[in-house]
Write a protein that holds these residues in place. Structure first.
Motif, PDB file in Angstrom:
ATOM      1  N   THR A  30       0.839  -1.208   0.000  1.00 56.26           N
ATOM      2  CA  THR A  30       0.000   0.000   0.000  1.00 56.26           C
ATOM      3  C   THR A  30       0.869   1.251   0.000  1.00 56.26           C
ATOM      4  O   THR A  30       0.610   2.200  -0.746  1.00 56.26           O
ATOM      5  CB  THR A  30      -0.918   0.002   1.239  1.00 56.26           C
ATOM      6  OG1 THR A  30      -1.755  -1.148   1.207  1.00 56.26           O
ATOM      7  CG2 THR A  30      -1.783   1.258   1.275  1.00 56.26           C
ATOM      8  N   ALA A  31       1.917   1.263   0.831  1.00 54.02           N
ATOM      9  CA  ALA A  31       2.802   2.423   0.908  1.00 54.02           C
ATOM     10  C   ALA A  31       3.504   2.673  -0.417  1.00 54.02           C
ATOM     11  O   ALA A  31       3.680   3.827  -0.836  1.00 54.02           O
ATOM     12  CB  ALA A  31       3.826   2.233   2.022  1.00 54.02           C
ATOM     13  N   THR A  32       3.904   1.613  -1.095  1.00 56.29           N
ATOM     14  CA  THR A  32       4.535   1.765  -2.414  1.00 56.29           C
ATOM     15  C   THR A  32       3.596   2.464  -3.384  1.00 56.29           C
ATOM     16  O   THR A  32       3.990   3.420  -4.075  1.00 56.29           O
ATOM     17  CB  THR A  32       4.940   0.384  -2.976  1.00 56.29           C
ATOM     18  OG1 THR A  32       5.900  -0.210  -2.096  1.00 56.29           O
ATOM     19  CG2 THR A  32       5.540   0.516  -4.360  1.00 56.29           C
ATOM     20  N   ASP A  33       2.342   2.013  -3.425  1.00 56.89           N
ATOM     21  CA  ASP A  33       1.350   2.634  -4.306  1.00 56.89           C
ATOM     22  C   ASP A  33       1.106   4.094  -3.919  1.00 56.89           C
ATOM     23  O   ASP A  33       1.000   4.977  -4.782  1.00 56.89           O
ATOM     24  CB  ASP A  33       0.026   1.861  -4.260  1.00 56.89           C
ATOM     25  CG  ASP A  33       0.132   0.482  -4.903  1.00 56.89           C
ATOM     26  OD1 ASP A  33       1.066   0.264  -5.693  1.00 56.89           O
ATOM     27  OD2 ASP A  33      -0.727  -0.374  -4.599  1.00 56.89           O
ATOM     28  N   VAL A  34       1.020   4.343  -2.635  1.00 58.11           N
ATOM     29  CA  VAL A  34       0.755   5.704  -2.148  1.00 58.11           C
ATOM     30  C   VAL A  34       1.879   6.653  -2.540  1.00 58.11           C
ATOM     31  O   VAL A  34       1.644   7.756  -3.063  1.00 58.11           O
ATOM     32  CB  VAL A  34       0.576   5.700  -0.615  1.00 58.11           C
ATOM     33  CG1 VAL A  34       0.664   7.121  -0.048  1.00 58.11           C
ATOM     34  CG2 VAL A  34      -0.745   5.061  -0.235  1.00 58.11           C
ATOM     35  N   ILE A  35       3.109   6.244  -2.304  1.00 60.31           N
ATOM     36  CA  ILE A  35       4.249   7.126  -2.576  1.00 60.31           C
ATOM     37  C   ILE A  35       4.379   7.396  -4.073  1.00 60.31           C
ATOM     38  O   ILE A  35       4.625   8.533  -4.496  1.00 60.31           O
ATOM     39  CB  ILE A  35       5.546   6.520  -2.009  1.00 60.31           C
ATOM     40  CG1 ILE A  35       5.457   6.466  -0.477  1.00 60.31           C
ATOM     41  CG2 ILE A  35       6.764   7.357  -2.421  1.00 60.31           C
ATOM     42  CD1 ILE A  35       6.548   5.643   0.169  1.00 60.31           C
ATOM     43  N   LEU A  36       4.205   6.350  -4.893  1.00 64.17           N
ATOM     44  CA  LEU A  36       4.300   6.554  -6.344  1.00 64.17           C
ATOM     45  C   LEU A  36       3.201   7.466  -6.861  1.00 64.17           C
ATOM     46  O   LEU A  36       3.401   8.223  -7.815  1.00 64.17           O
ATOM     47  CB  LEU A  36       4.243   5.202  -7.066  1.00 64.17           C
ATOM     48  CG  LEU A  36       5.473   4.308  -6.902  1.00 64.17           C
ATOM     49  CD1 LEU A  36       5.248   2.970  -7.594  1.00 64.17           C
ATOM     50  CD2 LEU A  36       6.719   4.988  -7.476  1.00 64.17           C
ATOM     51  N   ALA A  37       2.024   7.425  -6.220  1.00 63.41           N
ATOM     52  CA  ALA A  37       0.906   8.258  -6.664  1.00 63.41           C
ATOM     53  C   ALA A  37       0.955   9.665  -6.091  1.00 63.41           C
ATOM     54  O   ALA A  37       0.592  10.634  -6.771  1.00 63.41           O
ATOM     55  CB  ALA A  37      -0.423   7.593  -6.278  1.00 63.41           C
ATOM     56  N   ALA A  38       1.424   9.808  -4.846  1.00 63.87           N
ATOM     57  CA  ALA A  38       1.315  11.092  -4.151  1.00 63.87           C
ATOM     58  C   ALA A  38       2.570  11.947  -4.251  1.00 63.87           C
ATOM     59  O   ALA A  38       2.496  13.163  -4.079  1.00 63.87           O
ATOM     60  CB  ALA A  38       0.982  10.859  -2.678  1.00 63.87           C
ATOM     61  N   TYR A  39       3.719  11.314  -4.518  1.00 65.58           N
ATOM     62  CA  TYR A  39       4.984  12.042  -4.586  1.00 65.58           C
ATOM     63  C   TYR A  39       5.518  12.036  -6.014  1.00 65.58           C
ATOM     64  O   TYR A  39       5.115  11.223  -6.840  1.00 65.58           O
ATOM     65  CB  TYR A  39       6.018  11.416  -3.639  1.00 65.58           C
ATOM     66  CG  TYR A  39       5.727  11.635  -2.177  1.00 65.58           C
ATOM     67  CD1 TYR A  39       6.419  12.590  -1.432  1.00 65.58           C
ATOM     68  CD2 TYR A  39       4.765  10.872  -1.515  1.00 65.58           C
ATOM     69  CE1 TYR A  39       6.158  12.778  -0.078  1.00 65.58           C
ATOM     70  CE2 TYR A  39       4.494  11.060  -0.159  1.00 65.58           C
ATOM     71  CZ  TYR A  39       5.194  12.010   0.549  1.00 65.58           C
ATOM     72  OH  TYR A  39       4.923  12.202   1.878  1.00 65.58           O
ATOM     73  N   ASN A  40       6.479  12.908  -6.263  1.00 66.93           N
ATOM     74  CA  ASN A  40       6.980  13.149  -7.622  1.00 66.93           C
ATOM     75  C   ASN A  40       8.237  12.334  -7.945  1.00 66.93           C
ATOM     76  O   ASN A  40       8.984  12.678  -8.858  1.00 66.93           O
ATOM     77  CB  ASN A  40       7.296  14.650  -7.777  1.00 66.93           C
ATOM     78  CG  ASN A  40       6.980  15.169  -9.165  1.00 66.93           C
ATOM     79  OD1 ASN A  40       6.011  14.740  -9.789  1.00 66.93           O
ATOM     80  ND2 ASN A  40       7.785  16.087  -9.651  1.00 66.93           N
ATOM     81  N   TYR A  41       8.459  11.248  -7.205  1.00 66.26           N
ATOM     82  CA  TYR A  41       9.719  10.507  -7.342  1.00 66.26           C
ATOM     83  C   TYR A  41       9.946   9.932  -8.734  1.00 66.26           C
ATOM     84  O   TYR A  41      11.095   9.720  -9.133  1.00 66.26           O
ATOM     85  CB  TYR A  41       9.779   9.381  -6.317  1.00 66.26           C
ATOM     86  CG  TYR A  41      10.049   9.851  -4.912  1.00 66.26           C
ATOM     87  CD1 TYR A  41      11.281  10.382  -4.554  1.00 66.26           C
ATOM     88  CD2 TYR A  41       9.061   9.782  -3.931  1.00 66.26           C
ATOM     89  CE1 TYR A  41      11.535  10.821  -3.266  1.00 66.26           C
ATOM     90  CE2 TYR A  41       9.309  10.213  -2.636  1.00 66.26           C
ATOM     91  CZ  TYR A  41      10.542  10.735  -2.316  1.00 66.26           C
ATOM     92  OH  TYR A  41      10.784  11.180  -1.037  1.00 66.26           O
ATOM     93  N   GLN A  42       8.898   9.659  -9.490  1.00 64.76           N
ATOM     94  CA  GLN A  42       9.087   9.096 -10.824  1.00 64.76           C
ATOM     95  C   GLN A  42       9.652  10.116 -11.809  1.00 64.76           C
ATOM     96  O   GLN A  42      10.080   9.748 -12.911  1.00 64.76           O
ATOM     97  CB  GLN A  42       7.761   8.538 -11.356  1.00 64.76           C
ATOM     98  CG  GLN A  42       7.208   7.396 -10.527  1.00 64.76           C
ATOM     99  CD  GLN A  42       6.073   6.692 -11.213  1.00 64.76           C
ATOM    100  OE1 GLN A  42       6.251   6.088 -12.269  1.00 64.76           O
ATOM    101  NE2 GLN A  42       4.878   6.773 -10.636  1.00 64.76           N
TER     102      GLN A  42
END
Length: 482
Positions: A30-42
Motif C-alpha cells: 500500500t505504501a509503495t502505491d501511495v508514494i508513487l501516486a502522491a509524490y513526484n519521485y518518478q
C-alpha cells in the motif's frame, strides 16, 4: 490542494490499517502505491525531510528512502521504524486534523504550511509542523515535490483556523541554479551582518538592517510568507506577516514575548561569524525554486548551530529572488554523527540535444551551460567529505558525452590518447572500497549501446524504470559509493 492534503492523511491511515489487518507485506504494498501516486519521485528527486529522521539520513530525496521512512524494513536505513505502520505507542493511526496557516497558489504549483495532528487508537495525539509543496500535472494529479515535517512545540494551543491566508503569485521570470546559490549565500551573509551591526551599533542598528534584509529577501510586500522559524512555538510558531519575521530575527516586540532575536547573536552570546550551505535537493520550476538541506552557522566563539532548512523563492521582473517559503527545524543527530558538513552536491544537467548528462559543481560552468541546450535536473548525488577516492571526469568528443569513474585502472586506460577520451580532472571524492558501510549509497552505472552514452544515478527507481524500458539501457553494476 485541500483534497490533496486530505488524500495524504487518508493514505497514512490506510497504511496503518493494512498493517493491522494484513501485516507488513500488505502495508508495504500500500505504501509503495501511495508514494508513487502522491509524490513526484518518478520524475525527479523530492525535497522530503520527515519528522523523525536523523543525520546522516535526515533527507529522503529518493523513493527508497521515503518508503523506508513510512514502513521501515530496509537495512540501508537502520533507524527507520515505519512511521506509517503505527504510532509511537504501538497503536493504529485512526484519525487526523489539518490546520493550515498559509496557502500559496502559483500556476501549477501550490504550497501549504501549518499543523497536522494524528491520533491513534489509544487516544494519543501527535502534532507536527508541516510544509507541503505540489506540482499539478496535465491529468490533474497533484504530486508532492516538497515535504518538510518537524515536531511541533506545543506550549499552548495552536493557531485558529481563521488565521488562514492565501496568496497567488504572478511573476514569470526563469530561475537559474546560480540564482538559488546566490540567494542562499545572500541570506546567510545578511544574518551575519545583522549580528555584526548589533555588536557594533546596538539594537537599533541591527533592527534597521533586519528590516531592510526582510524587505529585500522575503515576499512580505506581496503577500503572506510561509515562514516557520527554528525556535518558535505555538501559538506563534508560524510567521506569515512581516512583524512576526522581524521579531524572530531581532526580538524586542512585546507581542512576541518568547523571541530573543536569533539573528543578533548565537546561543552562546557571541556574534555569528561564518556559514556553510549544504544542499540535498534543489528544484527549479520557471519563476520558482526550492532548496532543502542543512545550514551551518558558526559564531565567534567557534560554536556551530546546524538546522534543517527548506527555502522557496519567486523571481521578480527585476531579477530579485524573494522567499515565499522558509521552514527551519533543529537537526536531530546521533552522538556518533559529527556536527559538520557531510558532503558537496554534484548538480545534474540534461543535454537536450542528445539526452546525455553532465555532473558539475563548478559555478562558472553551471552559468556557462545554463540555457537552451542544457536543462537542470537536480542534485545527482552528494560527494562525501570523508571520501578519499577521486572521481574522475572524461569527455568523448565523437560521442559528445561525459564519463565518470572512480577506478584507477579505468582512469589510466582512458587517459591514453587512443581511448578517444579527454581527461577533464576530478569532480570530487567518493568512498574508497574500505570505507563503504551498510548505509553508504551506491551510484548505479548504466550504458546505452545504441547511443554509446553512460548514465549515473543514485535513484533505484530511475534505474529500475530505465532497465525495464525498451530504450536500450543495460546495467553495468555500481559505479561507486557515496
Amino acid at each position: 490542494m485541500l483534497a490533496a492534503q486530505k488524500g495524504w492523511a487518508d493514505a497514512l491511515l490506510k497504511i496503518s490499517a493494512d498493517y493491522k489487518t494484513g501485516g507488513y507485506s500488505k502495508a508495504k504494498a500500500t505504501a509503495t502505491d501511495v508514494i508513487l501516486a502522491a509524490y513526484n519521485y518518478q520524475y525527479s528527486p523530492v525535497a522530503f525531510k520527515p519528522t523523525l529522521t536523523s543525520a546522516p539520513q535526515t533527507f529522503r530525496p529518493t523513493f527508497e528512502g521515503a518508503l523506508s521512512y513510512f514502513v521501515g524494513g530496509n537495512p540501508a536505513y537502520p533507524n527507520d521504524k515505519g512511521f506509517a505502520l503505527e504510532s509511537p505507542t504501538g497503536a493504529q493511526w485512526i484519525s487526523y486534523g489539518i490546520e493550515n496557516n498559509v496557502i500559496q497558489l502559483d500556476g501549477d504549483l501550490a504550497i501549504s504550511m501549518g499543523n497536522i495532528s494524528l491520533t491513534d487508537a489509544a487516544g494519543k495525539k501527535t502534532v507536527v509542523d508541516k510544509t507541503f509543496g505540489w506540482d499539478k500535472s496535465s491529468d490533474g494529479t497533484m504530486r508532492l515535490n516538497l515535504h518538510h515535517s518537524s515536531e511541533a512545540q506545543l506550549n499552548q494551543a495552536s493557531l485558529p483556523a481563521e488565521d488562514l491566508r492565501q496568496v497567488a503569485s504572478n511573476s514569470s521570470y526563469s530561475v537559474k541554479l546560480t540564482d538559488v546559490l546566490s540567494a542562499q549565500t545572500g541570506w546567510c551573509e545578511a544574518l551575519i551582518k545583522i549580528s555584526a551591526d548589533y555588536k557594533s551599533g546596538g539594537f537599533s542598528k541591527a533592527k534597521a538592517t533586519a528590516e531592510n534584509v526582510i524587505d529585500q529577501a522575503y515576499n512580505y510586500q506581496f503577500g503572506p510568507v510561509a515562514f516557520k522559524p527554528t525556535l518558535t512555538s505555538a501559538p506563534q510558531t508560524f510567521r506569515p506577516a512581516f512583524d512576526g519575521a522581524l521579531s524572530y530575527f531581532v526580538g524586542g516586540n512585546s507581542e512576541y514575548p518568547n523571541d530573543k532575536g536569533f539573528a543578533l547573536e548565537s546561543p552562546t552570546g557571541a556574534p555569528w561569524s561564518s556559514f556553510k550551505v549544504e544542499n540535498k535537493v534543489v528544484q527549479l520550476d520557471g519563476d520558482s525554486a526550492l532548496s532543502m538541506g542543512n545550514i551551518y552557522l558558526t559564531d565567534a566563539a567557534g560554536a556551530t548551530t546546524v538546522v534543517d532548512k527548506t527555502w522557496g523563492w519567486n523571481k521578480s521582473s527585476d531579477g530579485t529572488m524573494r522567499l515565499n517559503l522558509h521552514h527551519s527545524s533543529g537537526v536531530v543527530k546521533p552522538e556518533s554523527h559529527p556536527l559538520s558538513p557531510s558532503g558537496a552536491p554534484l548538480y545534474r544537467f540534461l543535454d537536450r540535444a542528445d539526452g546525455s548528462h553532465l555532473f558539475t559543481n563548478n559555478v562558472k560552468e553551471i552559468d556557462a551551460i545554463t540555457g537552451a541546450r542544457f536543462s537542470y535536473e537536480g542534485i545527482g548525488f552528494n560527494t562525501p567529505n570523508n571520501g578519499t577516492q577521486a572521481l574522475y571526469r572524461f569527455y568523448n568528443s565523437s560521442r559528445d558525452a561525459h564519463f565518470y569513474t572512480a577506478s584507477e585502472a579505468e582512469k589510466n586506460a582512458l587517459v591514453a590518447p587512443s581511448s578517444g577520451y579527454a581527461f577533464e580532472g576530478t569532480v570530487g571524492n567518493v568512498l574508497a572500497s574500505g570505507s563503504v558501510v551498510a548505509t553508504s549509497a551506491p551510484v548505479y552505472r548504466l550504458f546505452n549501446a545504441s547511443s554509446g552514452k553512460h548514465l549515473f544515478t543514485i535513484d533505484q527507481l530511475e534505474r529500475s524504470n530505465l532497465l525495464a524500458s525498451s530504450t536500450g539501457w543495460a546495467s553495468e553494476g555500481v559505479g561507486f559509493y557515496v
